[in-house]
Design a protein around this motif. Structure first.
Motif, short mmCIF file in Angstrom:
data_model
loop_
_atom_site.label_atom_id
_atom_site.label_comp_id
_atom_site.label_asym_id
_atom_site.label_seq_id
_atom_site.Cartn_x
_atom_site.Cartn_y
_atom_site.Cartn_z
N GLY A 131 63.92 53.65 46.98
CA GLY A 131 64.15 53.77 48.48
C GLY A 131 65.46 53.88 49.03
N GLU A 132 66.51 53.39 48.31
CA GLU A 132 67.90 53.49 48.42
C GLU A 132 68.57 54.59 48.09
N LEU A 133 69.23 55.23 49.01
CA LEU A 133 69.49 56.62 48.85
C LEU A 133 71.21 56.48 48.16
N GLU A 134 71.10 56.27 47.14
CA GLU A 134 72.55 56.07 46.21
C GLU A 134 73.22 57.46 46.35
N PRO A 135 74.41 57.39 46.06
CA PRO A 135 75.16 58.79 46.09
C PRO A 135 74.89 59.45 44.89
N ASP A 136 74.84 60.59 45.02
CA ASP A 136 74.62 61.68 43.92
C ASP A 136 75.56 61.44 42.85
N PRO A 137 75.10 61.29 41.48
CA PRO A 137 76.25 60.87 40.81
C PRO A 137 76.96 62.22 39.88
N ARG A 138 76.35 63.26 40.49
CA ARG A 138 77.09 64.46 39.92
C ARG A 138 78.14 64.89 40.51
N SER A 139 79.24 65.48 39.64
CA SER A 139 80.61 65.93 40.16
C SER A 139 80.40 67.11 40.95
N PRO A 140 81.13 67.76 41.87
CA PRO A 140 80.85 69.22 42.44
C PRO A 140 80.59 70.19 41.37
N ALA A 141 81.47 70.17 40.25
CA ALA A 141 81.35 71.13 39.30
C ALA A 141 79.67 71.08 38.61
N GLN A 142 79.09 69.90 38.51
CA GLN A 142 77.97 69.72 37.97
C GLN A 142 76.89 70.08 38.86
N ARG A 143 77.10 69.90 40.09
CA ARG A 143 76.15 70.63 41.38
C ARG A 143 76.25 71.91 41.33
N ARG A 144 77.23 72.34 41.06
CA ARG A 144 77.30 74.08 41.36
C ARG A 144 76.55 74.89 39.86
N ALA A 145 76.78 74.03 38.81
CA ALA A 145 76.16 74.22 37.66
C ALA A 145 74.66 74.24 37.66
N ASP A 146 74.23 73.11 38.16
CA ASP A 146 72.63 73.08 38.41
C ASP A 146 72.27 74.20 39.34
N ALA A 147 72.95 74.61 40.56
CA ALA A 147 72.52 75.44 41.26
C ALA A 147 72.28 77.00 40.65
N VAL A 148 73.32 77.27 40.13
CA VAL A 148 73.46 78.41 39.25
C VAL A 148 72.17 78.65 38.41
N ALA A 149 71.75 77.49 37.71
CA ALA A 149 70.64 77.37 36.68
C ALA A 149 69.35 77.68 37.51
N ASP A 150 69.26 77.00 38.75
CA ASP A 150 68.17 77.17 39.56
C ASP A 150 68.08 78.48 39.97
N ILE A 151 69.04 79.28 40.49
CA ILE A 151 68.90 80.67 40.96
C ILE A 151 68.48 81.67 39.89
N VAL A 152 69.20 81.34 38.50
CA VAL A 152 68.53 82.28 37.41
C VAL A 152 67.41 81.96 37.10
N ARG A 153 66.82 80.93 37.12
CA ARG A 153 65.34 80.27 36.76
C ARG A 153 64.43 80.93 37.90
N PHE A 154 64.94 80.79 39.47
CA PHE A 154 63.93 81.66 40.29
C PHE A 154 63.83 83.20 40.27
N TYR A 155 65.02 83.68 39.74
CA TYR A 155 65.08 85.15 39.50
C TYR A 155 64.21 85.69 38.42
N LEU A 156 64.13 84.89 37.24
CA LEU A 156 63.15 85.30 36.39
C LEU A 156 61.91 85.02 36.71
N ASP A 157 61.49 84.00 37.43
CA ASP A 157 59.99 83.65 37.71
C ASP A 157 59.66 84.42 38.99
N SER A 158 60.47 85.21 39.66
CA SER A 158 59.98 85.78 40.96
C SER A 158 59.36 87.15 40.11
#
Length: 447
Positions: free
Chosen positions: A225-252
């Motif tokens: 319930g405590e919203l601790e800071p996201d431990p990922r670096s900006p580069a890691q967050r962008r990498a996760d975002a790209v992975a999500d976009i690719v997965r969504f494209y293949l699933d679509s």
């Protein structure tokens, strides 16, 4: 403490003794002084060039001597010499640099544009070219006093676009899609390196797509319930975002066909290995895979593998197989296909729709990512006999799907409300009290 005293003996400054106001005031003053000193270095480098002093001491060029004598990288040395040349006939820019209101990078951005103006206004009266140059100089020098070099560079680029009159000519390099490049390299360790350059339109579209998906997610790794800071670096967050976009494209299913099928990820895995990987620890010890089958699997291809990038761990294959299309292929002991069965979907569309209606996205506490970005996870894995039924499934985003497969967390479906509840590991909650799904977090567990 006065700035002059600090500059005279910087090593002797005891920063911890300074008051808050002194620290806050000294840093901007010190930065301005450093810009002034850098401008002095540029002027002295110009004198070395004008007097050919580098030849007296054996330097092949002014930049070459400067790099060695001042312990600068060759690129930085060349930048200082270029700055000296660029302001020779531009006194307003030179004065701004000398006073410390602009730095060397800003000077380079300003003079690069000023050098291009005659070509941009080719065919225009010389008086108008001169007037345009003066106005651009005044505008950029004034703006540079209140911004950093990146903003000055963008401002100069905007002026260049405004001055470009020939709309029928070739597009400038930053807007030319014919210059786009994208390289995919498999590294020796198995990871993949991506590198490329894109025109402004494609880059803007890419950054727009990545932006909303790469925002920090407070509480990403806890469910207290405590919203601790996201431990990922900006580069890691962008990498996760790209992975999500690719997965969504293949699933679509919107992608063009390749080899007679929609683009999809293929994973080959031995069923016995998959069963072993998805059992819990106690079940694994009671039903070990025979040594013969493990050796046979490893000798053929590895425990599991993908056509493009080769072997992956069986644990990763287990995560992928939760919500996938399965094609059984009977192989002989030498790895030759003997028979291919019918492809079946592990989670049918009708059950997937019911899952989306129940969980409303990733069910992990404090997550709630949209349903389009989630997998259907079998609580009791299908390869071990777990049914593909609503009371054995839960929607999880890729991050929390992987977390669940590591056995740090457990998921149960309550017999009372039919919804998923999450049991944290002891390092999160020593009492391991069940936590409701994200869309039902105000509830209490009733068993």
């Amino acid at each position: 403490m006065e700035l002059d005293a600090i500059v005279t003996d910087p090593a002797g400054v005891e920063a911890w003794r300074l008051s808050d106001d002194a620290v806050l005031n000294l840093l901007p003053e010190l930065s301005e002084r450093m810009r002034q000193l850098d401008a002095l270095r540029v002027r002295l480098a110009h004198e070395v060039h004008e007097r050919c002093l580098n030849k007296k001491v054996g330097g092949a060029s002014t930049a070459d001597w400067l790099s060695g004598a001042c312990r600068l990288t060759p690129g930085h040395a060349r930048k200082l010499v270029a700055a000296a040349h660029s302001v020779r006939h531009r006194p307003d820019v030179a004065d701004a640099m000398t006073s410390g209101t602009t730095d060397v990078d800003q000077v380079r951005a300003i003079t690069n544009l000023l050098d291009q103006i005659p070509d941009l206004l080719r065919g225009t009266e010389p008086e108008l070219v001169e007037e345009c140059t003066r106005q651009c100089t005044d505008y950029l020098v004034a703006a540079a006093e209140h911004e950093h070099a990146g903003e000055t560079t963008r401002r100069a680029a905007a002026l260049r676009t405004m001055l470009e009159r020939d709309q029928d000519g070739p597009a400038p390099d930053d807007e030319n899609p014919a210059l786009n490049e994208f390289h995919v390299t498999q590294m020796p360790g198995g990871r993949v390196r991506l590198k490329g350059t894109f025109d402004k339109i494609t880059g803007e579209q890419f950054m727009t797509a990545v932006s909303s998906l790469s925002k920090p997610t407070p509480g990403r790794n806890n469910a207290t319930g405590e919203l601790e800071p996201d431990p990922r670096s900006p580069a890691q967050r962008r990498a996760d975002a790209v992975a999500d976009i690719v997965r969504f494209y293949l699933d679509s299913g919107a992608a063009p066909r390749e080899g007679g099928e929609r683009p999809h990820m293929t994973v080959f895995v031995d069923l016995r290995d998959l069963e072993n990987a998805t059992r819990n620890t106690n079940a694994t010890s009671q039903n070990p895979v025979t040594q013969q089958s493990v050796q046979s699997s490893f000798l053929r291809r590895g425990p599991s593998w993908m056509p493009w990038l080769g072997p992956i761990t069986v644990a990763t294959a287990g995560t992928v197989s939760c919500d996938a299309s399965i094609t059984p292929i009977v192989m002989d002991e030498d790895g030759n296909p003997l028979d291919v069965g019918h492809t079946t979907r592990v989670i049918p569309k009708r059950i997937r729709k019911a899952l989306e209606a129940r969980d409303c996205g990733c069910a992990f506490p404090n997550c709630g990512r949209p349903t389009a970005w989630t997998d259907g996870h079998h609580i009791h894995h299908w390869s071990n006999g777990g049914p593909t039924a609503l009371n054995n499934l839960v929607l999880l985003c890729r991050h929390h799907h992987t977390l669940i497969h590591k056995n740090d967390w457990q998921v149960v479906i309550s017999t009372d409300d039919g919804h998923p509840w999450f049991i944290p590991p002891r390092w999160v909650d020593p009492d391991r009290q069940p936590i409701p799904a994200h869309n039902r977090q105000r509830l209490a567990f009733t068993g």
